[in-house]
Design a protein around this motif. Structure first.
Motif, PDB file in Angstrom:
ATOM      1  N   ARG A  33       9.988  46.371 -16.863  1.00  0.00           N
ATOM      2  CA  ARG A  33       9.045  47.481 -16.975  1.00  0.00           C
ATOM      3  C   ARG A  33       8.832  47.860 -18.436  1.00  0.00           C
ATOM      4  O   ARG A  33       7.700  48.096 -18.868  1.00  0.00           O
ATOM      5  N   GLU A  34       9.924  47.926 -19.188  1.00  0.00           N
ATOM      6  CA  GLU A  34       9.819  48.285 -20.601  1.00  0.00           C
ATOM      7  C   GLU A  34       9.038  47.228 -21.381  1.00  0.00           C
ATOM      8  O   GLU A  34       8.199  47.565 -22.219  1.00  0.00           O
ATOM      9  N   GLU A  35       9.303  45.956 -21.104  1.00  0.00           N
ATOM     10  CA  GLU A  35       8.573  44.882 -21.776  1.00  0.00           C
ATOM     11  C   GLU A  35       7.090  44.930 -21.428  1.00  0.00           C
ATOM     12  O   GLU A  35       6.233  44.734 -22.300  1.00  0.00           O
ATOM     13  N   TYR A  36       6.770  45.202 -20.174  1.00  0.00           N
ATOM     14  CA  TYR A  36       5.375  45.305 -19.746  1.00  0.00           C
ATOM     15  C   TYR A  36       4.689  46.465 -20.462  1.00  0.00           C
ATOM     16  O   TYR A  36       3.570  46.344 -20.948  1.00  0.00           O
ATOM     17  N   PHE A  37       5.367  47.600 -20.545  1.00  0.00           N
ATOM     18  CA  PHE A  37       4.805  48.767 -21.222  1.00  0.00           C
ATOM     19  C   PHE A  37       4.513  48.450 -22.686  1.00  0.00           C
ATOM     20  O   PHE A  37       3.428  48.742 -23.185  1.00  0.00           O
ATOM     21  N   VAL A  38       5.478  47.852 -23.372  1.00  0.00           N
ATOM     22  CA  VAL A  38       5.306  47.549 -24.796  1.00  0.00           C
ATOM     23  C   VAL A  38       4.153  46.572 -24.997  1.00  0.00           C
ATOM     24  O   VAL A  38       3.299  46.773 -25.867  1.00  0.00           O
ATOM     25  N   SER A  39       4.097  45.521 -24.183  1.00  0.00           N
ATOM     26  CA  SER A  39       3.030  44.536 -24.360  1.00  0.00           C
ATOM     27  C   SER A  39       1.663  45.128 -24.026  1.00  0.00           C
ATOM     28  O   SER A  39       0.676  44.854 -24.711  1.00  0.00           O
ATOM     29  N   THR A  40       1.592  45.962 -23.008  1.00  0.00           N
ATOM     30  CA  THR A  40       0.326  46.602 -22.656  1.00  0.00           C
ATOM     31  C   THR A  40      -0.134  47.541 -23.762  1.00  0.00           C
ATOM     32  O   THR A  40      -1.315  47.557 -24.131  1.00  0.00           O
ATOM     33  N   LEU A  41       0.793  48.302 -24.309  1.00  0.00           N
ATOM     34  CA  LEU A  41       0.451  49.216 -25.390  1.00  0.00           C
ATOM     35  C   LEU A  41      -0.009  48.443 -26.632  1.00  0.00           C
ATOM     36  O   LEU A  41      -0.990  48.820 -27.274  1.00  0.00           O
ATOM     37  N   GLU A  42       0.672  47.350 -26.950  1.00  0.00           N
ATOM     38  CA  GLU A  42       0.260  46.536 -28.094  1.00  0.00           C
ATOM     39  C   GLU A  42      -1.139  45.965 -27.882  1.00  0.00           C
ATOM     40  O   GLU A  42      -1.959  45.965 -28.809  1.00  0.00           O
ATOM     41  N   ASN A  43      -1.418  45.489 -26.686  1.00  0.00           N
ATOM     42  CA  ASN A  43      -2.749  44.942 -26.393  1.00  0.00           C
ATOM     43  C   ASN A  43      -3.825  46.018 -26.476  1.00  0.00           C
ATOM     44  O   ASN A  43      -4.933  45.765 -26.951  1.00  0.00           O
ATOM     45  N   ALA A  44      -3.501  47.203 -26.030  1.00  0.00           N
ATOM     46  CA  ALA A  44      -4.468  48.302 -26.092  1.00  0.00           C
ATOM     47  C   ALA A  44      -4.769  48.672 -27.539  1.00  0.00           C
ATOM     48  O   ALA A  44      -5.898  49.031 -27.875  1.00  0.00           O
ATOM     49  N   ARG A  45      -3.780  48.584 -28.386  1.00  0.00           N
ATOM     50  CA  ARG A  45      -3.976  48.926 -29.797  1.00  0.00           C
ATOM     51  C   ARG A  45      -4.751  47.853 -30.549  1.00  0.00           C
ATOM     52  O   ARG A  45      -5.322  48.128 -31.594  1.00  0.00           O
ATOM     53  N   LYS A  46      -4.770  46.634 -30.043  1.00  0.00           N
ATOM     54  CA  LYS A  46      -5.459  45.533 -30.695  1.00  0.00           C
ATOM     55  C   LYS A  46      -6.977  45.578 -30.479  1.00  0.00           C
ATOM     56  O   LYS A  46      -7.728  44.962 -31.226  1.00  0.00           O
ATOM     57  N   VAL A  47      -7.417  46.289 -29.465  1.00  0.00           N
ATOM     58  CA  VAL A  47      -8.842  46.318 -29.117  1.00  0.00           C
ATOM     59  C   VAL A  47      -9.613  46.980 -30.228  1.00  0.00           C
ATOM     60  O   VAL A  47      -9.255  48.056 -30.714  1.00  0.00           O
ATOM     61  N   ASP A  48     -10.701  46.297 -30.652  1.00  0.00           N
ATOM     62  CA  ASP A  48     -11.551  46.895 -31.690  1.00  0.00           C
ATOM     63  C   ASP A  48     -12.433  47.953 -31.047  1.00  0.00           C
ATOM     64  O   ASP A  48     -13.204  47.682 -30.129  1.00  0.00           O
ATOM     65  N   ARG A  49     -12.312  49.161 -31.554  1.00  0.00           N
ATOM     66  CA  ARG A  49     -13.127  50.249 -31.049  1.00  0.00           C
ATOM     67  C   ARG A  49     -14.166  50.600 -32.117  1.00  0.00           C
ATOM     68  O   ARG A  49     -13.862  50.557 -33.304  1.00  0.00           O
ATOM     69  N   PRO A  50     -15.353  50.964 -31.705  1.00  0.00           N
ATOM     70  CA  PRO A  50     -16.340  51.382 -32.693  1.00  0.00           C
ATOM     71  C   PRO A  50     -15.900  52.665 -33.375  1.00  0.00           C
ATOM     72  O   PRO A  50     -15.256  53.519 -32.780  1.00  0.00           O
ATOM     73  N   SER A  51     -16.219  52.760 -34.622  1.00  0.00           N
ATOM     74  CA  SER A  51     -15.847  53.941 -35.384  1.00  0.00           C
ATOM     75  C   SER A  51     -16.686  55.132 -34.919  1.00  0.00           C
ATOM     76  O   SER A  51     -17.878  55.014 -34.647  1.00  0.00           O
ATOM     77  N   LEU A  52     -16.064  56.278 -34.850  1.00  0.00           N
ATOM     78  CA  LEU A  52     -16.775  57.491 -34.484  1.00  0.00           C
ATOM     79  C   LEU A  52     -17.456  58.107 -35.690  1.00  0.00           C
ATOM     80  O   LEU A  52     -18.317  58.971 -35.569  1.00  0.00           O
ATOM     81  N   TRP A  53     -17.093  57.642 -36.876  1.00  0.00           N
ATOM     82  CA  TRP A  53     -17.693  58.149 -38.117  1.00  0.00           C
ATOM     83  C   TRP A  53     -18.681  57.129 -38.674  1.00  0.00           C
ATOM     84  O   TRP A  53     -18.352  55.979 -38.830  1.00  0.00           O
TER      85      TRP A  53
END
Length: 54
Positions: A33-53
């Motif tokens: 569970r901990e490994e899944y959480f860490v990998s999911t969080l890392e993948n979520a942080r890798k996503v390029d999001r458009p800048s709000l500014w």
């Protein structure tokens, strides 16, 4: 040691082994569970999001 005492000792040993196996399984699930959480969080942080500014 009487036969009754031997039987009880075997039963205690079996129970102790089952408890140990259960604890090991629970620890494995916790690690997964901990490994899944860490990998999911890392993948979520890798996503390029458009800048709000602009």
């Amino acid at each position: 040691m009487t036969e009754e005492e031997q039987r009880k000792a075997r039963e205690r040993d079996e129970i102790a082994a089952r408890v140990a196996a259960f604890r090991a399984t629970q620890e494995k699930f916790k690690r997964e569970r901990e490994e899944y959480f860490v990998s999911t969080l890392e993948n979520a942080r890798k996503v390029d999001r458009p800048s709000l500014w602009p």
